[in-house]
Design a protein around this motif. Structure first.
Motif, PDB file in Angstrom:
ATOM      1  N   ALA A 154      -8.594  -4.712  11.003  1.00 48.85           N
ATOM      2  CA  ALA A 154      -7.634  -5.236  10.657  1.00 48.85           C
ATOM      3  C   ALA A 154      -7.729  -5.738   9.388  1.00 48.85           C
ATOM      4  N   VAL A 155      -8.805  -6.302   8.962  1.00 49.39           N
ATOM      5  CA  VAL A 155      -9.077  -6.689   7.660  1.00 49.39           C
ATOM      6  C   VAL A 155      -9.151  -5.612   6.571  1.00 49.39           C
ATOM      7  N   ILE A 156      -9.790  -4.524   7.152  1.00 48.24           N
ATOM      8  CA  ILE A 156      -9.597  -3.494   6.203  1.00 48.24           C
ATOM      9  C   ILE A 156      -8.205  -2.835   6.014  1.00 48.24           C
ATOM     10  N   GLY A 157      -7.397  -3.035   6.905  1.00 56.32           N
ATOM     11  CA  GLY A 157      -6.017  -2.318   7.015  1.00 56.32           C
ATOM     12  C   GLY A 157      -5.330  -3.424   6.092  1.00 56.32           C
ATOM     13  N   LEU A 158      -5.739  -4.637   5.983  1.00 56.68           N
ATOM     14  CA  LEU A 158      -4.980  -5.591   4.995  1.00 56.68           C
ATOM     15  C   LEU A 158      -5.123  -5.419   3.799  1.00 56.68           C
ATOM     16  N   LEU A 159      -6.422  -5.208   3.631  1.00 56.61           N
ATOM     17  CA  LEU A 159      -7.006  -4.779   2.158  1.00 56.61           C
ATOM     18  C   LEU A 159      -6.426  -3.763   1.590  1.00 56.61           C
ATOM     19  N   ASN A 160      -6.433  -2.644   2.213  1.00 61.62           N
ATOM     20  CA  ASN A 160      -6.029  -1.210   2.008  1.00 61.62           C
ATOM     21  C   ASN A 160      -4.411  -1.338   1.518  1.00 61.62           C
ATOM     22  N   SER A 161      -3.774  -2.223   2.370  1.00 63.50           N
ATOM     23  CA  SER A 161      -2.103  -2.296   2.186  1.00 63.50           C
ATOM     24  C   SER A 161      -2.166  -2.922   0.476  1.00 63.50           C
ATOM     25  N   PHE A 162      -2.989  -3.636   0.093  1.00 63.69           N
ATOM     26  CA  PHE A 162      -2.823  -4.225  -1.365  1.00 63.69           C
ATOM     27  C   PHE A 162      -3.429  -3.419  -2.415  1.00 63.69           C
ATOM     28  N   THR A 163      -4.321  -2.251  -1.835  1.00 63.80           N
ATOM     29  CA  THR A 163      -5.118  -1.688  -2.999  1.00 63.80           C
ATOM     30  C   THR A 163      -4.639  -0.114  -2.853  1.00 63.80           C
ATOM     31  N   SER A 164      -3.716   0.184  -2.081  1.00 66.24           N
ATOM     32  CA  SER A 164      -3.620   1.676  -1.916  1.00 66.24           C
ATOM     33  C   SER A 164      -2.494   2.160  -2.955  1.00 66.24           C
ATOM     34  N   PHE A 165      -3.253   2.055  -4.431  1.00 72.58           N
ATOM     35  CA  PHE A 165      -2.421   2.242  -5.482  1.00 72.58           C
ATOM     36  C   PHE A 165      -2.408   3.773  -5.705  1.00 72.58           C
ATOM     37  N   ASP A 166      -3.390   4.587  -5.571  1.00 73.71           N
ATOM     38  CA  ASP A 166      -3.562   5.874  -5.849  1.00 73.71           C
ATOM     39  C   ASP A 166      -2.483   6.669  -5.179  1.00 73.71           C
ATOM     40  N   LEU A 167      -2.427   6.435  -3.899  1.00 74.13           N
ATOM     41  CA  LEU A 167      -1.660   7.257  -3.083  1.00 74.13           C
ATOM     42  C   LEU A 167      -0.145   7.142  -3.309  1.00 74.13           C
ATOM     43  N   VAL A 168       0.455   5.931  -3.617  1.00 72.49           N
ATOM     44  CA  VAL A 168       1.706   5.656  -4.239  1.00 72.49           C
ATOM     45  C   VAL A 168       1.870   6.208  -5.295  1.00 72.49           C
ATOM     46  N   PRO A 174      11.913   6.754  -4.226  1.00 72.18           N
ATOM     47  CA  PRO A 174      13.057   6.461  -5.047  1.00 72.18           C
ATOM     48  C   PRO A 174      13.666   5.098  -5.141  1.00 72.18           C
ATOM     49  N   GLY A 175      14.253   4.879  -6.394  1.00 75.34           N
ATOM     50  CA  GLY A 175      14.630   3.441  -6.560  1.00 75.34           C
ATOM     51  C   GLY A 175      13.237   2.671  -6.536  1.00 75.34           C
ATOM     52  N   HIS A 176      13.408   1.719  -5.598  1.00 68.55           N
ATOM     53  CA  HIS A 176      12.103   0.809  -5.683  1.00 68.55           C
ATOM     54  C   HIS A 176      11.555   0.667  -4.007  1.00 68.55           C
ATOM     55  N   ALA A 177      11.710   1.980  -3.421  1.00 61.29           N
ATOM     56  CA  ALA A 177      11.727   2.184  -1.867  1.00 61.29           C
ATOM     57  C   ALA A 177      10.424   2.132  -1.495  1.00 61.29           C
ATOM     58  N   THR A 178       9.408   2.552  -2.389  1.00 59.19           N
ATOM     59  CA  THR A 178       8.108   2.663  -1.826  1.00 59.19           C
ATOM     60  C   THR A 178       7.251   1.891  -3.003  1.00 59.19           C
ATOM     61  N   GLU A 179       7.970   0.898  -3.429  1.00 57.30           N
ATOM     62  CA  GLU A 179       7.129  -0.076  -4.278  1.00 57.30           C
ATOM     63  C   GLU A 179       6.524  -1.087  -3.528  1.00 57.30           C
ATOM     64  N   LEU A 180       5.188  -1.245  -3.980  1.00 51.13           N
ATOM     65  CA  LEU A 180       4.190  -2.145  -3.483  1.00 51.13           C
ATOM     66  C   LEU A 180       3.924  -3.016  -4.415  1.00 51.13           C
ATOM     67  N   LEU A 181       3.183  -4.143  -3.993  1.00 54.24           N
ATOM     68  CA  LEU A 181       3.097  -5.126  -4.833  1.00 54.24           C
ATOM     69  C   LEU A 181       1.930  -4.731  -6.165  1.00 54.24           C
ATOM     70  N   ILE A 182       1.134  -3.958  -5.764  1.00 53.39           N
ATOM     71  CA  ILE A 182       0.193  -3.475  -6.668  1.00 53.39           C
ATOM     72  C   ILE A 182       0.924  -2.523  -7.601  1.00 53.39           C
ATOM     73  N   THR A 183       1.450  -1.479  -6.978  1.00 49.22           N
ATOM     74  CA  THR A 183       2.151  -0.536  -8.124  1.00 49.22           C
ATOM     75  C   THR A 183       3.088  -1.474  -8.921  1.00 49.22           C
ATOM     76  N   TYR A 184       3.637  -2.229  -8.415  1.00 51.82           N
ATOM     77  CA  TYR A 184       4.749  -3.032  -9.370  1.00 51.82           C
ATOM     78  C   TYR A 184       3.938  -3.699 -10.412  1.00 51.82           C
ATOM     79  N   ILE A 185       2.829  -4.537  -9.980  1.00 50.50           N
ATOM     80  CA  ILE A 185       1.748  -4.926 -10.999  1.00 50.50           C
ATOM     81  C   ILE A 185       1.652  -3.841 -12.102  1.00 50.50           C
ATOM     82  N   TYR A 186       1.215  -2.745 -11.573  1.00 48.01           N
ATOM     83  CA  TYR A 186       1.012  -1.830 -12.628  1.00 48.01           C
ATOM     84  C   TYR A 186       2.031  -1.483 -13.654  1.00 48.01           C
ATOM     85  N   LYS A 187       3.299  -1.267 -13.078  1.00 55.51           N
ATOM     86  CA  LYS A 187       4.208  -0.889 -13.888  1.00 55.51           C
ATOM     87  C   LYS A 187       4.671  -1.959 -14.892  1.00 55.51           C
ATOM     88  N   LEU A 188       4.581  -3.255 -14.295  1.00 56.80           N
ATOM     89  CA  LEU A 188       4.974  -4.371 -15.250  1.00 56.80           C
ATOM     90  C   LEU A 188       3.968  -4.628 -16.337  1.00 56.80           C
TER      91      LEU A 188
END
Lengths: 270, 415, 123, 317
Positions: free
Chosen positions: D239-253, D261-275
């Motif tokens: 569960a912890v690994i899954g949690l971390l993974n959800s915040f760091t799976s930048f490369d895949l997205v 499309p739009g922001h349909a798959t935007e994660l916090l981490i990709t949004y941070i990168y874009k910003l």
């Protein structure tokens, strides 16, 4: 423990394996064909397979150079993890005053996504003059928190009496680690090696920012670069994907029995 | 060799952790950051060699990064205070840099050297002007045009390219059947904006302070586009794909029209066996509107050798060097003489390329989607997802434009 | 003869096999990289065309650049020397007409190669 | 660990002189510090300092070319009250976290199947694990191709099977994109979960099962009352690994959809990168980073509580 239904279980596992393997096949198929890959329907079997996409990649990208860079960075990361994590984990098996604090610090460090810290991390690396160097590429990967805890668990599983006996014999702490704890924690070492390898081999964002020179680029960068720059010869892109994956898969297949067996069996013993 | 250097460096530097950054600028050296043209390596090495002959003792470091990687790279270098001296950007990216003071103002230098300024097509050159100051020079230039599949046009009983927005939709509708669709456009960097411009829709008020696009006409246009996308007249990849997907789909031969900038031609010809002068038509979009997506060369304000960097920019855009780039890459450079020469030689050599490239220097007064606003990237990110929702039938056109107006207004007010 | 145990480990066998293959391949490349491209030009009926000009284009990223041209001999045969590319296109140009452009992809740069089918002049 | 294991106690028990172990303790402390120092230095340099820097930056207005200026909570206000993309990204990140249990359950199923003397179990194990060590960028490219409308396998298979009659643009659809990327993510990490769970399964003492069999306990009850409780540390780790993974799976997205499309798959981490890198809003990106970190901290804390207040194998003192 359970008997009966071996066929049903095989059937399920075969389906699962097929799902796991299919993407590999599909990409490989595309890499060795020359059909217009945007045509529909796609062919299930490759037609007129040929190796020319691989030839193209070989000459378009300095593949051996990228491979060498990736290997150097990964080797540094693996050595760093095996040594530094063992040291840190050993320290954590001891009692000292700030231990709670250190553990808490490590646990919260685990929660900081690296991508989000890239600008300050870059500035720091620039400050210590490691931009565009192998050490700069490997430094953030040299120690991993998860792996420290894996070591710690393994060390704690070593019978206390053994360590005590060693200490009574007057062995120094270094020797206790090297001659008592590490030989008994082989699965932890294997896990460290494999995980450090996987994580450094695949790291993408950091090399992207830290390398300046095309000669310092690693394979994932080469791949991303290829993606945008050769996209009109898409067959070649998938050939490159195959070439990038091959070394990792080879290493994994050679090491996996030790890794999986070590991990599972070793853990039962503890 | 490299690892030994690394080791030496590491052991020398680690103890003195606060020593200055490693990228020394003590010698007369400049760096040149390009945008994904590693394929022109011999050419660029040649430019550097000839520049060094003219300026003995000067070092030029060449860096090349691909599109999505260049901005993070440049920005981290900026933050570290070691920006590449000469930088090549695409589209409107430079606006953000110019507005935040990262780029050198070239206006005084251009005023002092009119012969440099006169090299360039004035309309293109003015694309790199922000508040009356010129921040970049053209490196190579592109803008949108309309490609069409003549075979499909004939089959549908159509004789020539569409003359109006409604023509586009009507033609597209007639060609859409089964696997075939009628119209495709690229959508990044405002490349779709001519579709709105030809209907008289403006994004912003002329002072670029407030949104101006939420009008009944815009709602009508958006509704038409959404309906055509739903029916298959417009290929949905228009609103979802970036570069490979739309061009690849058109190259597959079952899309009637492609609204894209000129490099798409080389992609399409590389992929589509059907492409030749008899089957591929080239035209301006109705109303002759187009959106530029050119490459420019700028000098970082943080450069330690701005004069040298400026000299290098002049060197690269001079007739000889620009001419080499034009013939090698078959691309226009914005250098008027060079472009004339290229077009003259292509006229007989490759008439189809000639007709594609000719459109790039025609109607340069009708360029749209190139608003000189510092927040371009933010406005784009506020506007496009809303528009996309409407185009793909997620939101009503009215709702989407209202939401977009609110968000764009917010971005503009914050600057 | 008994092999030492480390030689039977997969950590030795696999790298050694790879090294052997790479070495063998490089020897093969070195022996065959003369840069010669040979072929024939025929007309629509299959008769050799003498005196046709054959053009060799080298493929680069978006364009094919002409590198060399030669003229066919009495048997309709041609031979290019010093080709340095791994992907070339060939086209014959005779008074009677032109041939299609045929792409010839090679396994390595400057591979010694024969065009499998002759270039056919069409009107 | 009991205090009796510490060197100090050992030394006392061994009967060493008092003056002796006072010195020895100092030496011990120095040694522990030495051992910890390299790792701590790395984490300090690359995690703690950057986070602190982000925290400071989030209260400033700054860009690479402008000197910083304090703006108080302005960025946080903007984010929480006006920025709907932030909320979309947050929601998507939570969905992504919600997908981890699905993957863990699937992995548990596979682990149960391969955990036995089944012939060829090791082959299946290898195959399932094979996707984990792959480069995420490459996985993204592979799956983009699998989902492709024309050349992709999935559309082809669905069409052959007669399930759909027009190809679906999985990654281009508002409704399907997120699910498609999640499937890819599950495909990649499931092997890792499986190995963790397998380790846990093999740690369960066999005699428990034997006792259950002798007592005639039904199989599902054995699973519920023996296997699952014994697996709790492994499940927590997953569960912890899954949690971390959800915040760091930048490369895949980044490779598959880049948040669209739009922001349909935007994660916090990709949004941070874009910003940060797309819009040069490093200051605002820093604020989002801080919020993300706090959220992650809270969730991990919660997971720890759910796992019985004891972070399983990770930390037991």
């Amino acid at each position: 423990m359970r008997r009966g239904f071996p066929w049903a279980r095989h059937a399920v596992l075969i389906v699962v394996s097929a799902i796991m393997l299919l993407p590999f096949y599909w990409v490989f198929k595309t890499a060795i064909t020359n059909e217009n890959i945007y045509a529909f329907p796609p062919r299930l079997l490759p037609q007129d397979p040929h190796p020319y996409n691989f030839v193209d990649v070989w000459y378009l990208i300095p593949f051996p150079r990228y491979l060498l860079n990736s290997v150097i960075v990964s080797v540094m990361a693996v050595i760093g993890n095996v040594v530094l994590n063992a040291m840190a984990a050993y320290a954590l098996t001891q009692n000292f005053r700030a231990k709670k604090l250190v553990v808490l610090l490590l646990l919260s460090c685990m929660l900081i996504p690296f991508q989000a810290t890239i600008i300050p991390a870059y500035l720091i690396t620039a400050r210590i003059g490691l931009l565009n160097t192998y050490l700069g590429l490997a430094l953030p990967l040299l120690s991993t928190i998860v792996c420290i805890f894996i070591y710690k668990a393994a060390f704690e599983a070593v019978p206390r009496s053994l360590v005590e006996a060693a200490r009574m014999d007057g062995l120094s702490e270094w020797r206790i680690i090297a001659h008592v704890l590490l030989p008994l924690s082989r699965p932890a070492i294997a896990t460290n090696v494999i995980l450090a390898f996987i994580w450094s081999w695949n790291s993408f964002m950091w090399p992207l920012i830290v390398t300046r020179d095309a000669n310092m680029q690693t394979l994932p960068l080469g791949l991303a670069r290829f993606l945008s720059y050769m996209e009109d010869t898409t067959g070649a892109l998938y050939a490159f994907v195959c070439m990038v994956l091959a070394p990792g898969i080879l290493v994994f297949l050679m090491a996996q029995s030790a890794f999986i067996r070590g991990l599972t069996h070793g853990a039962t013993k503890g | 060799m490299l690892s030994r250097r690394t080791l030496l460096k590491a052991s020398a530097v680690m103890p003195a952790a606060l020593a200055a950054p490693a990228i020394g600028q003590t010698r007369r050296s400049i760096s040149f950051l390009t945008w994904n043209i590693i394929d022109q390596e011999p050419l660029i090495r040649g430019w550097i060699a000839s520049f060094q002959r003219a300026n003995p003792g000067v070092e030029v470091e060449w860096l090349d990064k691909k599109g999505p990687e260049l901005p993070p790279f440049y920005q981290t270098q900026l933050a570290a205070g070691t920006p590449p001296d000469v930088v090549n950007t695409q589209g409107a990216l430079w606006l953000e840099y110019a507005a935040s003071g990262a780029l050198m103002d070239m206006t005084p230098r251009l005023a002092a050297e009119p012969e440099v300024k006169n090299r360039f097509n004035a309309n293109y050159l003015s694309n790199w002007t922000l508040q009356g100051r010129n921040y970049m020079l053209p490196f190579y230039i592109t803008k949108t045009l309309l490609f069409y599949n003549k075979t499909m046009f004939q089959r549908a009983g159509l004789s020539g390219p569409p003359q109006s927005f409604d023509d586009i939709l009507a033609f597209a509708g007639r060609m859409a059947q089964g696997e075939s669709t009628g119209f495709l456009t690229l959508n990044f960097d405002w490349l779709y904006w001519p579709l709105f411009a030809m209907n008289g829709v403006d994004l912003l008020t002329p002072d670029l302070r407030r949104p101006a696009f939420n009008t009944p006409k815009a709602i009508e246009v958006l509704e038409k586009l959404a309906r055509a996308s739903e029916s298959g007249a417009i290929n949905k990849i228009s609103w979802t794909g970036r570069w490979v997907e739309p061009n690849g789909a058109f190259a597959a031969g079952n899309v009637g029209m492609l609204h894209a900038h000129s490099p798409a031609y080389f992609f399409v010809r590389g992929q589509g066996n059907w492409v030749n002068g008899d089957t591929l038509g080239v035209a301006h979009a109705p109303g002759n509107f187009s959106t530029p997506n050119s490459h420019g060369l700028g000098v970082s304000r943080g450069s330690r050798n701005p004069d040298l960097a400026w000299a290098f920019v002049k060197h690269v855009t001079a007739n000889e060097q620009a001419g080499q780039l034009a013939t090698q890459r078959r691309i226009l450079t914005g250098n008027t003489q060079v472009d004339q020469a290229l077009l003259a030689s292509l006229r007989s050599e490759d008439p189809l390329v000639h007709s594609v490239l000719s459109t790039q220097i025609e109607h340069t007064d009708k360029m749209v989607g190139n608003w000189p606003m510092p927040q371009d990237a933010r406005v784009k990110d506020a506007f496009w997802p809303e528009l996309q929702s409407a185009l793909l039938g997620r939101k009503s056109a009215r709702q989407a434009l209202a939401d977009a107006e609110r968000r764009v207004g917010r971005e503009l007010s914050r600057a | 003869m008994r092999l030492p145990r480390w030689m039977l480990s997969r950590w030795f066998i696999v790298p050694a096999t790879l090294a052997a293959v790479v070495l063998g391949w490089n020897l093969h490349v070195a022996a065959n990289a003369t840069g010669e491209v040979r072929g024939r030009v025929v007309d629509a009926t299959g008769r050799p065309v003498a005196g046709a000009t054959v053009l060799l284009f080298e493929r680069s990223f978006v364009v094919n650049t002409e590198k060399q041209r030669v003229v066919t001999d009495a048997a309709g045969a041609f031979r290019f020397q010093g080709n340095a590319s791994h992907a070339v296109q060939l086209q014959a140009d005779a008074p009677a007409g032109k041939s299609e452009r045929v792409t010839l992809r090679l396994l390595f740069r400057a591979q010694d190669a024969d065009l499998p089918a002759p270039l056919v002049i069409a009107r | 660990m009991t205090p009796s294991g510490s060197p100090a106690h050992l030394a006392r028990r061994a009967g060493t002189g008092t003056g002796w172990w006072g010195r020895k303790r100092t030496r011990q402390a120095a040694l522990i510090l030495c051992f910890l120092l390299p790792s701590l230095a790395i984490f300090l340099l690359y995690r703690v300092i950057p986070l602190g820097w982000n925290a400071i930056l989030s209260f400033q207005s700054w860009s690479p070319m402008r000197p910083p200026r304090w703006v108080g909570f302005e960025h946080y206000e903007e984010m929480l009250f006006y920025d709907d993309i932030f909320w979309t990204a947050l929601w998507n990140t939570l969905i992504w976290i919600g997908a981890a249990p699905v993957a863990i359950i699937l992995a548990l199923g596979i682990a149960l199947l391969v955990n036995s003397d089944l012939k060829g179990a090791s082959v299946y194990r290898t195959i399932v694990f094979l996707s984990y060590p792959l480069m995420t960028v490459a996985v993204g490219i592979i799956w983009r191709w699998m989902y492709d409308e024309r050349g992709g396998f999935i559309n082809w298979a669905l069409r052959i099977a007669g399930i759909i009659d027009r190809p679906l643009g999985f990654l281009q659809s508002f409704d399907l994109a997120m699910a498609s990327v999640i499937v890819t993510d599950i495909w990649q990490v499931i092997g890792f979960y499986m190995i963790i769970l397998l380790t846990g399964l093999q740690q369960i003492p066999q005699h428990l099962y034997e006792a259950a069999r002798v007592d005639g306990v039904p199989r599902h009850a054995v699973f519920l009352y023996v296997t699952l409780p014994m697996l709790r540390p492994s499940l927590f780790l997953c569960a912890v690994i899954g949690l971390l993974n959800s915040f760091t799976s930048f490369d895949l997205v980044y490779v598959m959809t880049n948040g669209g499309p739009g922001h349909a798959t935007e994660l916090l981490i990709t949004y941070i990168y874009k910003l940060g890198f797309g819009q040069t809003k490093f200051d605002y990106a820093a604020a989002v980073t801080v919020v993300q970190f706090l959220l992650l901290l809270a969730l991990t804390f919660l997971a720890n509580r759910l796992a019985g207040g004891n972070a399983g194998a990770v930390e037991k003192d």
